[in-house]
Design an enzyme around this catalytic site. Structure first.
Site, PDB file in Angstrom:
ATOM      1  N   HIS A 101       9.343 -20.177  53.335  1.00  0.00           N
ATOM      2  CA  HIS A 101      10.724 -20.079  53.808  1.00  0.00           C
ATOM      3  C   HIS A 101      10.975 -18.723  54.451  1.00  0.00           C
ATOM      4  O   HIS A 101      10.245 -17.734  54.219  1.00  0.00           O
ATOM      5  CB  HIS A 101      11.708 -20.318  52.664  1.00  0.00           C
ATOM      6  N   GLU A 143       9.062 -22.628  43.470  1.00  0.00           N
ATOM      7  CA  GLU A 143       8.531 -21.303  43.169  1.00  0.00           C
ATOM      8  C   GLU A 143       8.239 -21.162  41.676  1.00  0.00           C
ATOM      9  O   GLU A 143       8.794 -21.889  40.840  1.00  0.00           O
ATOM     10  CB  GLU A 143       9.545 -20.238  43.611  1.00  0.00           C
TER      11      GLU A 143
END
Length: 247
Positions: A16, A116
């Site tokens: 990202h 994550e």
């Protein structure tokens, strides 16, 4: 990239774009934080150059996309594919099937398997703050904290990370094994986060998560994994690649 290599299924790792915590170096796991304006520009620039018909990441060659549920990853997916597939992509979580346009319809999965690393008690902290906190708790009196080895208090361990990434890798190889010579679309894309994608790369190559292999991954960047000799048992990574020739 040879013509034969170009036919071998690939795994594209998309990190990202920049967030405010990316800039400060704070550990960002479960916190839902938006991309900065600069982060949006990073992803749009990457997408315009690498994603689209005839480009490195060609939607017609994609078999599946896995996206982290965090908004920074979902937004990155949107920006990468919205303007580069001749369709209007949506956040995959906004539709029942995860719709990324006509080429990706039914091929997008939003999953915690590529979220994550769960930093637990360390969420939002800096490395120095984490190490000080652990020493205060009686840990790491002789050796400095290393997340790859020690994991996170109240969060995930290296063993838990290994388990969920290995599960995902098994799914990917099941998809790609019948496509080793270009038989149908075999490319996959993972849209996620810096630490988990680096851990994924280690597991893809058969290394333990705590292997000291130093890896860097810029916000908004793209990495690429594949197989040597078009062999499912020889996973590898590209240290350099040539881009498709544009007519």
């Amino acid at each position: 990239m040879s013509d034969l290599d170009a036919k071998t299924p690939r795994v594209f790792l998309a990190r990202h774009g920049e967030t405010e915590w990316t800039k400060t170096g704070q550990y960002t796991g479960s916190t839902d934080i938006e991309l900065t304006e600069h982060g949006i520009k990073q992803v749009l620039s990457t997408g315009s150059q690498l994603v689209g018909p005839g480009k490195l990441i060609d939607p017609v060659r994609i078999a599946h996309v896995w996206v982290s549920p965090r908004i920074r990853a979902r937004k990155t997916f949107d920006l990468l594919f919205r303007d580069n597939t001749n369709t209007n992509a949506k956040y995959p979580a906004d539709s029942a099937n995860g719709n990324g346009g006509q080429f990706l319809e039914g091929k997008v999965t939003v999953t915690e398997d590529i979220a994550e690393w769960d930093y637990g008690d360390y969420e939002g902290l800096l490395v120095g703050e984490i190490r000080a906190q652990r020493k205060k708790n009686g840990l790491d009196q002789e050796t400095a904290w290393n997340i790859w080895r020690d994991g996170c208090e109240g969060g995930e361990s290296a063993e838990q990370i290994t388990q969920r990434l290995d599960r995902l890798i098994s799914q990917i190889r099941e998809i790609q094994q019948p496509c080793m010579n270009g038989q149908g679309p075999g490319d996959v894309v993972l849209v996620a986060h810096g630490l988990i994608l680096r851990a994924f790369m280690k597991r893809w190559l058969g290394y333990s998560v705590d292997n000291p292999l130093p890896v860097m991954f810029s916000p908004g960047g793209i990495g690429m994994l594949s197989y040597k000799n078009r062999d499912i048992d020889e996973p590898g990574f590209y240290i350099g690649m040539s881009l498709p020739i544009q007519d």
